[in-house]
Structures are given as structure tokens and as C-alpha cells.
Design an enzyme around this catalytic site. Structure first.
Site, PDB file in Angstrom:
ATOM      1  N   LYS A   1      48.927  48.267  30.472  1.00  0.00           N
ATOM      2  CA  LYS A   1      47.965  49.025  31.272  1.00  0.00           C
ATOM      3  C   LYS A   1      46.621  48.319  31.225  1.00  0.00           C
ATOM      4  CE  LYS A   1      45.762  53.581  31.721  1.00  0.00           C
ATOM      5  NZ  LYS A   1      45.720  54.960  31.209  1.00  0.00           N
TER       6      LYS A   1
ATOM      7  N   VAL B   1      49.193  49.455  35.980  1.00  0.00           N
ATOM      8  CA  VAL B   1      50.262  49.305  35.002  1.00  0.00           C
ATOM      9  C   VAL B   1      51.300  48.313  35.519  1.00  0.00           C
ATOM     10  CG1 VAL B   1      52.015  50.505  33.642  1.00  0.00           C
ATOM     11  CG2 VAL B   1      49.883  51.680  34.239  1.00  0.00           C
TER      12      VAL B   1
ATOM     13  N   GLY C   1      52.527  50.564  39.083  1.00  0.00           N
ATOM     14  CA  GLY C   1      51.706  51.561  39.760  1.00  0.00           C
ATOM     15  C   GLY C   1      50.243  51.373  39.412  1.00  0.00           C
TER      16      GLY C   1
ATOM     17  N   GLY D   1      46.196  53.638  39.437  1.00  0.00           N
ATOM     18  CA  GLY D   1      45.422  54.859  39.610  1.00  0.00           C
ATOM     19  C   GLY D   1      43.958  54.544  39.456  1.00  0.00           C
ATOM     20  N   GLY D   2      43.149  55.588  39.440  1.00  0.00           N
ATOM     21  CA  GLY D   2      41.712  55.389  39.380  1.00  0.00           C
ATOM     22  C   GLY D   2      41.245  54.697  38.116  1.00  0.00           C
ATOM     23  N   MET D   3      41.976  54.862  36.998  1.00  0.00           N
ATOM     24  CA  MET D   3      41.529  54.321  35.726  1.00  0.00           C
ATOM     25  C   MET D   3      42.476  53.291  35.142  1.00  0.00           C
ATOM     26  SD  MET D   3      38.596  55.493  35.080  1.00  0.00           S
ATOM     27  CE  MET D   3      38.474  54.871  33.413  1.00  0.00           C
TER      28      MET D   3
ATOM     29  N   ASP E   1      43.036  66.782  28.787  1.00  0.00           N
ATOM     30  CA  ASP E   1      43.323  66.425  30.183  1.00  0.00           C
ATOM     31  C   ASP E   1      44.808  66.641  30.493  1.00  0.00           C
ATOM     32  OD1 ASP E   1      42.511  65.669  32.701  1.00  0.00           O
ATOM     33  OD2 ASP E   1      42.666  63.525  32.339  1.00  0.00           O
TER      34      ASP E   1
END
Length: 603
Positions: free
Chosen positions: A38, A23, A16, A18-20, A131
């Protein structure tokens, strides 16, 4: 990267992105085990703030050894690519689980107990996560929680001593260590002191845990809002709706625990995760009676007793007010008949840059659209309130983003990304948050491909090839869970576009033809599989839409009318609604019947 060996790790599969982070599943060639790697996204590989966030995550999480915190094995830099080696998890994030609706009370409380247990371990070591949100809570196949992403964590001297305040320690406000698309996703789960940029301690995580628990029990945000400012205002000044009002089968003790978790004044809040964990365990025990009957509104009769005396009158009053407001709006804009209506254009935006493909939210109050704002970083998806507000940027990545489409519940926006390396279908939370890639796209259309959602919110309907080698496109459903494609219809013509569900879910309208200049409007009846043409002009059709009562419309680009087809079997109605301009592109209709908005290069 699949198949490559980096250090002593062989990349096996992509899990997958994401923005940061991106993985991958990998094999440790030294120890013979499977794990996850990651990496920073390519566009952030040289960003010092992003690298600091990755290192911060590794340092914080690796200092903790706890069954409900994802284990970090190592952090490395190979040929300029930094990555974390971490525990390989099988399951879903809580964010994905909540796409299907609220959890049962026992499930929600059990997960909350485990989250509190993880926070107690972190806070005991002086670590404040900062967070806590569903995207950072992983639920494995045995329903065990793993707390993720300590990239914003702060190490304090001792829990719960507050941290020293620096600019770097306000990432959710100033986005020092977060991507532009992830900030607002965090906003919805902030504590009041975090929203105000004040000093933080472990109690900020407890407030965020309360917001998550409220959403698990009700299936809706504790502090809803159409803009960041509205969410901030709700967090700072307003109490969330009690869960026993939204889910009357739950015991009153749930409200007490959540009320204490969500106190604006942190001195009145739970003071430790251990205290919270004890109350949650007691609450979970007490939600099952001696006879074994669950206190869960999904399994009990609806509103009764103390709530029924005032909930129903209020519901009736609100319903009447909404009906009156909608009726007035429709009468004011459309009038009693479409004949002779003098339509006028009102600018929706006035800022520089090209804006395309607007899409109304299900409640008709917001628009999502693609905007190239002349910052030379490509077209991005934005949302904005109709009639007010500042556009909120949702996406950031390589290439151009377009074709925004709202999920049926209004919580997510799907879009397409076109770039040299990535052409695919994505989703992003409508309040902002990490992007999630659903599947690759194989369409030939370089810009403006249409997306739509299935009515259950579990799939996207697109016109695309099943695989890169297919000679022509089909109407396809793509599962949001696993990206699998299912062919709904394979038309005969080489040109296919704009597959769109009817509001009642019984039909799909689409454009098919011999080419870009020779097209017809078709409708597929899903119950019977019958496909029938509605036009026979062999001309360009610029787009289509459905009215709120499931009648299709199509829009020739050079005519001054849009063609309306009446009730099934859809014979063309007369008169047609006048179009607003000869250059109009596909026109979305507001859920308020008759209110349309054309798509121009600048709306």
C-alpha cells in the site's frame, strides 16, 4: 509501477486505489510469497499528515495478531516512497457487497460477530479504530472478515480509558489525517460523541459497528441525510428506523441489540465488544428456529401481525401526500400544457468559477456537477441540494473531473477523470468517501464525455473504444465489479456520443454522425437490436435527454426549441418545448416531469 522491483518486492499487478492509498499485488523475492503493498498516492507522497496516517496504520495493526485483522508485515521508505507490506486478501469490501443490496440475516450477523471479535482484540490492547465503515471491512472468499485501515486509530493507556483530546485526534471533523473526499463517508458511521468532537473510547467503535449492522440487514443507511449537517443531526438527535419495520421477517430481538448498540448515551450502550459478541452469537442462534426455518423477510411473507395495523395506513397517507405534492409542483411549474409556457431562468449557484454538466439525483432533490472553483486544483465533482445547502465536494485528485452520473439508487456518483497520467471512469459515494476506479478511458473527447448507469446499477454505459488501438468508438457497458467491457453497438459513423438509457430500460438513445458538425439522434431498441434515426438534419446536436415516460428529446444549440419525440416509434411531437437559452449545453431533466435545468459555464 507494474514490473518494477522496490526493495525486495516485485510489483505484479494493481489491485485498487482510494483517496489515501494505492494498493499493488507484489512478490516478496526473499520469502517467495505474494503480498500487498500500500503506497501513498503520488500527490500525497510528501504530505506529512498523510505519512503520519500511514505510519499510524502500520503501528496499530502490526501490534495485533488476530484472524479478523489484516496482517501488517513491514513499513518501508524507498527513494522517498513510503509503503506498507501487508497480507494479500482475496474477496471484496463490505461496501462493494452492499452495492447489490442487503445481506441475509445469517450472513449479516456472522459478519457482525467477526467484526466484534476483531474490535474486542483491538480494544483489549487499548486501540480505538475510529473509522469503522463498510469500506474498511474486507470479506474474503470464505466469508471471513478482515478489518482494514487503522490510519485513524488511537492508542489509549488501557481500554476503555478515554483519549486525551487534541486537534490531531479529531480527524473526521477537521480532516487532519483524511483526504477531503473521505471525510463525509466516515460521517455516516460516526458515533454521536465523535460527531460532536468529544473524547472517544472503545464504545465509539461499537456505535459504528451498529450502524454497519443496520445497513447490512436493511440495505440502507441507518442515518440518511442529503448533507453533512443533516447526517450529523440524525446521528445526534434521531433514532434510526427499526429494522423490523424495514424487514418485518426479522425477530424483535434484532431491534433490542441494535437499540443498545446505537444508544446516544454511551453509558447505556454496550460497554465492550465481548458483551456485544455474546449477544450477537445468541441472536444468530435464535434467528434459526428448531425446524430450521430462517427468520428473514426475503424468505417469509411480508408485513403481518403487530406492524400491519399501522404500517399500511401510514404508507397510504404518505403516498397520497407525495402524489399531491408532485402534482402541485408539476402544475405550478409546467402548467397543464407545454404550449405558451413562459419559462424563466433562476440561478442555481452564484459562486465564482466554471460549473458544468449538472445531473439530477434519482429523487430530483440534488444536483451533482463539475466545478472549477478557482483554487487551481482542477475541476471537481460537487453535490448540492436543489434550492438550499452548500455544495459538498466529493472528489480530489490530479486533473479534471466531469460527467457526473447518479447510480439508480442515488448512493453513488460516477464520473470521468482527465489528467496527464489518469484518464478513466470512477465512482464515489454520494455522501462522500473513497474514490474507486472502474476502468481506463480511451475516448478522444478531452472534456464532457457522457456517462450513464445500467438500470440494475451493475455497469456504466459509455461511448468509448474497447481498446486504445480501436479505430472508432462503440457503445460499451463497463462492469463495476471487474471493469470488463461489453460492446452493445458499434455504429458506422466516426462520431459517437451521449449513450443514455431510457427510464424504462428498453432503449438507448445516442448521437452519431460524420463529425462534430454533422450529427443525428438515434435510438437502439435493446430487445430487437433495431437502430433507427430520429433526425435527418446533419447538424450539431448539443445533447439529449429522456422524459420520465421514456420519450427522447434532443437539443440543437442554436435553436430556441428542444425537439420532443412522442411515444414509440418516436415521431416528432408538436409543439416542442422552448429552450431557455441559445447557449444551452446538454440539458438533464428532473425525475419530476417537465422540470429541466440547462448546463451553463456558470449555472
Amino acid at each position: 509501477m507494474i514490473g518494477q522491483t522496490i526493495s525486495h518486492y516485485r510489483i505484479v499487478a494493481k489491485l485498487g486505489s482510494g483517496g489515501m492509498g494505492v494498493v499493488y499485488e507484489a512478490e516478496d523475492l526473499k520469502l517467495g510469497r505474494r503480498l500487498a503493498l500500500k503506497f501513498l498516492p503520488e500527490e500525497l507522497a510528501g504530505n506529512p499528515q498523510a505519512l503520519e496516517r500511514l505510519q499510524r496504520e502500520a503501528r496499530a495493526a502490526s501490534s495485533l495478531n488476530h484472524p479478523h485483522i489484516c496482517t501488517i508485515y513491514d513499513i518501508e521508505n524507498v527513494n522517498g516512497r513510503s509503503f506498507i507490506a501487508m497480507e494479500l486478501l482475496q474477496g471484496r469490501t463490505l461496501q462493494h457487497l452492499l452495492l447489490k443490496g442487503r445481506l441475509k440475516s445469517q450472513q449479516a450477523l456472522e459478519l457482525a460477530i467477526q467484526i466484534a471479535d476483531a474490535l474486542e482484540a483491538a480494544n483489549r490492547r487499548g486501540i480505538v479504530h475510529r473509522d469503522i465503515k463498510p469500506a474498511n471491512i474486507f470479506v474474503d472468499e470464505r466469508w471471513q472478515v478482515k478489518l482494514l485501515d487503522f490510519g485513524l486509530a488511537k492508542l489509549t493507556q488501557m481500554a476503555p480509558v478515554v483519549e486525551e483530546r487534541t486537534e490531531l485526534q479529531q480527524p473526521t471533523i477537521d480532516v487532519q489525517l483524511t483526504s477531503p473526499g473521505s471525510t463525509l463517508g466516515t460521517v455516516a458511521y460516526m458515533s454521536p460523541e465523535q460527531a460532536l468532537g468529544e473524547e472517544l473510547d472503545a464504545r465509539t467503535d461499537l456505535f459504528s459497528c451498529g450502524v454497519v449492522l443496520h445497513e447490512m440487514l436493511t440495505g440502507r443507511p441507518a442515518f440518511p441525510g442529503r448533507t453533512a449537517a443533516a447526517v450529523f443531526d440524525a446521528i445526534i438527535h434521531r433514532a434510526p428506523t427499526p429494522v423490523t419495520v424495514l424487514q418485518p421477517g426479522l425477530p424483535a430481538e434484532v431491534d433490542r441489540v441494535l437499540g443498545k448498540l446505537l444508544e446516544k448515551d454511551r453509558d447505556l450502550r454496550y460497554q465492550s465488544a465481548a458483551e456485544l459478541r455474546a449477544d450477537l452469537k445468541r441472536l444468530k442462534r435464535d434467528t434459526t428456529s428448531d425446524s430450521g426455518v430462517r427468520h428473514d423477510s426475503a424468505e417469509n411473507p411480508p408485513i403481518a401481525g403487530r406492524h400491519s395495523r399501522w404500517v399500511w395506513p401510514i404508507a397510504v397517507m404518505v403516498g397520497l401526500m407525495l402524489i399531491a405534492a408532485v402534482g402541485w409542483l408539476v402544475h405550478a411549474i409546467v402548467g397543464s400544457s407545454n404550449q405558451g409556457v413562459a419559462l424563466r431562468m433562476v440561478p442555481f449557484t452564484s459562486s465564482a468559477g466554471d460549473k458544468r454538466a449538472p445531473a439530477f439525483s434519482p429523487d430530483g432533490r440534488q444536483l451533482a456537477f463539475s466545478w472549477d472553483d478557482e483554487k487551481n486544483d482542477g475541476a471537481r465533482i460537487y453535490v448540492q441540494l436543489v434550492g438550499a445547502g452548500t455544495p459538498l465536494r466529493l472528489t480530489s485528485g490530479p486533473g479534471d473531473d466531469d460527467s457526473a452520473a447518479w447510480s439508480p439508487d442515488g448512493r453513488f456518483v460516477a464520473f470521468m477523470r482527465h489528467s496527464k497520467n489518469v484518464t478513466g471512469y470512477f465512482t464515489v459515494p454520494a455522501l462522500g468517501g473513497p474514490e474507486h476506479k472502474i476502468a481506463d478511458a480511451y475516448t478522444d473527447v478531452a472534456y464532457g464525455s457522457h456517462l450513464d448507469w445500467s438500470l440494475d446499477g451493475k455497469a456504466l454505459v459509455v461511448t468509448d473504444r474497447v481498446s486504445p488501438n480501436d479505430p472508432r468508438p462503440s457503445i460499451i457497458l463497463i462492469s463495476l465489479d471487474n471493469g470488463q467491457r461489453r460492446v452493445v453497438l458499434s455504429p458506422k459513423g466516426p462520431y459517437l456520443a451521449n449513450a443514455t438509457y431510457s427510464p424504462d430500460g428498453k432503449s438507448i438513445a445516442f448521437i452519431e454522425g460524420a463529425g462534430f458538425l454533422s450529427q443525428e439522434l438515434f435510438v437502439l431498441r435493446l430487445a430487437t437490436g433495431e437502430t433507427r434515426p430520429l433526425t435527418s438534419d446533419k447538424a450539431v446536436i448539443a445533447g439529449l435527454a429522456w422524459t420520465s415516460d421514456s420519450n427522447p428529446l434532443c437539443f440543437p444549440p442554436t435553436a430556441l426549441v428542444c425537439r420532443v419525440f412522442g411515444e414509440f416509434p418516436w415521431r416528432e411531437a408538436s409543439p416542442s418545448w422552448p429552450a431557455l437559452a441559445e447557449t444551452a449545453l446538454p440539458l438533464p431533466l428532473s425525475p419530476v416531469r417537465g422540470i429541466g435545468l440547462p448546463s451553463f459555464l456558470d449555472m
